[in-house]
Design a protein around this motif. Sequence first.
Motif, mmCIF file in Angstrom:
data_model
loop_
_atom_site.group_PDB
_atom_site.id
_atom_site.type_symbol
_atom_site.label_atom_id
_atom_site.label_comp_id
_atom_site.label_asym_id
_atom_site.label_seq_id
_atom_site.Cartn_x
_atom_site.Cartn_y
_atom_site.Cartn_z
ATOM 1 N N ASN A 556 0.825 -1.207 0.000
ATOM 2 C CA ASN A 556 0.000 0.000 0.000
ATOM 3 C C ASN A 556 0.859 1.258 0.000
ATOM 4 O O ASN A 556 0.583 2.223 -0.725
ATOM 5 C CB ASN A 556 -0.918 0.027 1.234
ATOM 6 N N LEU A 557 1.888 1.250 0.832
ATOM 7 C CA LEU A 557 2.761 2.419 0.915
ATOM 8 C C LEU A 557 3.419 2.714 -0.436
ATOM 9 O O LEU A 557 3.519 3.875 -0.853
ATOM 10 C CB LEU A 557 3.832 2.193 1.987
ATOM 11 N N LYS A 558 3.836 1.672 -1.130
ATOM 12 C CA LYS A 558 4.442 1.869 -2.449
ATOM 13 C C LYS A 558 3.431 2.431 -3.436
ATOM 14 O O LYS A 558 3.750 3.301 -4.247
ATOM 15 C CB LYS A 558 4.997 0.539 -2.966
ATOM 16 N N MET A 559 2.203 1.932 -3.363
ATOM 17 C CA MET A 559 1.162 2.403 -4.270
ATOM 18 C C MET A 559 0.829 3.873 -4.006
ATOM 19 O O MET A 559 0.657 4.664 -4.937
ATOM 20 C CB MET A 559 -0.092 1.540 -4.117
ATOM 21 N N ILE A 560 0.758 4.223 -2.728
ATOM 22 C CA ILE A 560 0.470 5.608 -2.365
ATOM 23 C C ILE A 560 1.583 6.532 -2.849
ATOM 24 O O ILE A 560 1.336 7.647 -3.312
ATOM 25 C CB ILE A 560 0.294 5.725 -0.839
ATOM 26 N N GLN A 561 2.799 6.060 -2.765
ATOM 27 C CA GLN A 561 3.951 6.863 -3.188
ATOM 28 C C GLN A 561 4.160 6.838 -4.696
ATOM 29 O O GLN A 561 5.039 7.519 -5.220
ATOM 30 C CB GLN A 561 5.211 6.354 -2.478
ATOM 31 N N GLY A 562 3.317 6.065 -5.392
ATOM 32 C CA GLY A 562 3.404 6.019 -6.840
ATOM 33 C C GLY A 562 4.477 5.098 -7.372
ATOM 34 O O GLY A 562 4.885 5.199 -8.536
ATOM 35 N N ASN A 563 4.933 4.177 -6.528
ATOM 36 C CA ASN A 563 5.976 3.234 -6.967
ATOM 37 C C ASN A 563 5.388 1.952 -7.539
ATOM 38 O O ASN A 563 4.276 1.592 -7.249
ATOM 39 C CB ASN A 563 6.876 2.884 -5.773
#
Length: 563
Positions: A556-563
């Motif tokens: 989720n954190l990667k998705m939020i950061q656009g990674n």
Amino acid sequence: MKKRGIRFSQLMIIFMAVAFILAGCSGGGDNSASGGNSAETPKENSGNTGTNQAESAESQLFELGKEPLEFTLYGNYDWYTMPKWGADETTAWVKENKKVNITEIPNGGNTVQKLNTMIASGDLPDVIWGERGADVERLREAGLLVPLDDYIEKYPNLKKWLDPKAMNMLRSPDGKLYQFPNWYTNRPNGNAGWVVNKKIYKELGSPKLETTDDLYNYLKLVKEKYPDVIPLETDLASEGHGLDQIYSAFKENNLSFPRYFAVPNGDKMTSIYKDEPFRESVVYAAKLFREKLMTQDAMTQTRDQVQEKLMNGRVAVYTSSNPTLYAMQAHAALTQNDPDAGYFMIWPIHKEGLDKNKIYPGTYNMLGWNAAVITTSAKNPEAIFAFLDWWTGPEGMTLQMWGVEGEFWEGREADGITPKFTEKYTLEKEKLADYQAKMDPLMWVGNTVYVDDIKGKFEATLPESERNWSTYWQYEITWKTQGDATEFINLFPLPDTEEGITFQSGKDIWQKARAQALYAKTDEEALAILDKAHEDTMAIGFEKLLDYYTQRWHENLKMIQGN
């Protein structure tokens, strides 16, 4: 929020046949859900220009009110009962003018059993509304849900109002979107917090009410001076209401909350039973309960009983995940007869020494509260989507929040989407509050940004005494004190996996332990119950589930950061 139907391959054949027989009935839907994308037909059969293709696609849109639309809806919550569609003025208007009729499939108060029965029989409702997560994915994997991607491109509102980042986080592992979110947003929102009886508070000298020690002393004073009043009302504690807000008072930046029975610790998810702030909150709540400073039927009462106490002014302090809904109605009723009565909200209670600006009695996420899914049992899934898209748009939300044109609003502003409110908006606040509470069970696809913008713009023009109670406190306190928990969504495992089975067993342990701890006779007994619950969950393989949580959290954190 999710469910049933027959096999996808069977439906594909059925829908393909229907598509050929009923010209113009479908178009732009996913091939497997609606029997082929009829929007491609003009391109294959003629040399239409891009303009002609766009006109053809436009002509294939399902138009509400042109032909009847009937579908069934199932609310996947034990407490949920849908008001009869057409029995009130607003849904009667929709039924007559938009030709939409919705029939509830009752859950019988036991959604787990009911859902499993419907899946096993293949007799699924057209729409399922409830929590996002594991049920959605198991239905999706079984081919029982209709993807919504093509419909989103054809109809205007969800595409306009849902943040693209939120839309991506809603997608299933196959990359498609199956869930129509409810109360989605791109800004802080939420109503969790603490409500105080104004008259009682003033009569007791308006003492300092900021910390957990202040709260304890105040509740003792209430019990002494007002023996017929509930010092602290928790709402449905069996679902975490009240208890979660007490937990928030003992921990800064508390975003995960107990729904996973786990909390973030560094870069990992760990057992909530070993979380010191949680343990403190359990001891504190148990102390309030055994000293009769908290409602004694916290674990067994109904929402009607909670509302009755509030309406009669028999509550000194009220805390839950959504206290404004019922306190708003009670405030309007009480102040009608006594201007000094009613309720107000306070900044969230916090433990002494903690930063009050880092205390979150509730959280929000861009995806909102829950979601609706369309099952493959639906005869015309695109038409249902068209309704949901309209229901979440300006016209639908205006009806849900402020009723049919002519009473609380008349006409629209130059922008075409903002209703012009009448004097009754402020003069009949109790009636409006009652209306919105009654419509709440029908708000399956709420549009947070639209509603908040409209309310805020109008309320800002009014003197404080005329403002809507709920809106006023949202701007003053609740929206400022909800934490962004988007990073912790979608952590639930599929129920038929090893992690999913562990989760269900862990949930059973959790529910039992939380109730037992509240009834604990001593602090030591409460802590012992938590220790036993921790041991029991670890014994069923909870460590592996914690690893699963950690992995999903970081995704989720990667998705939020656009990674």
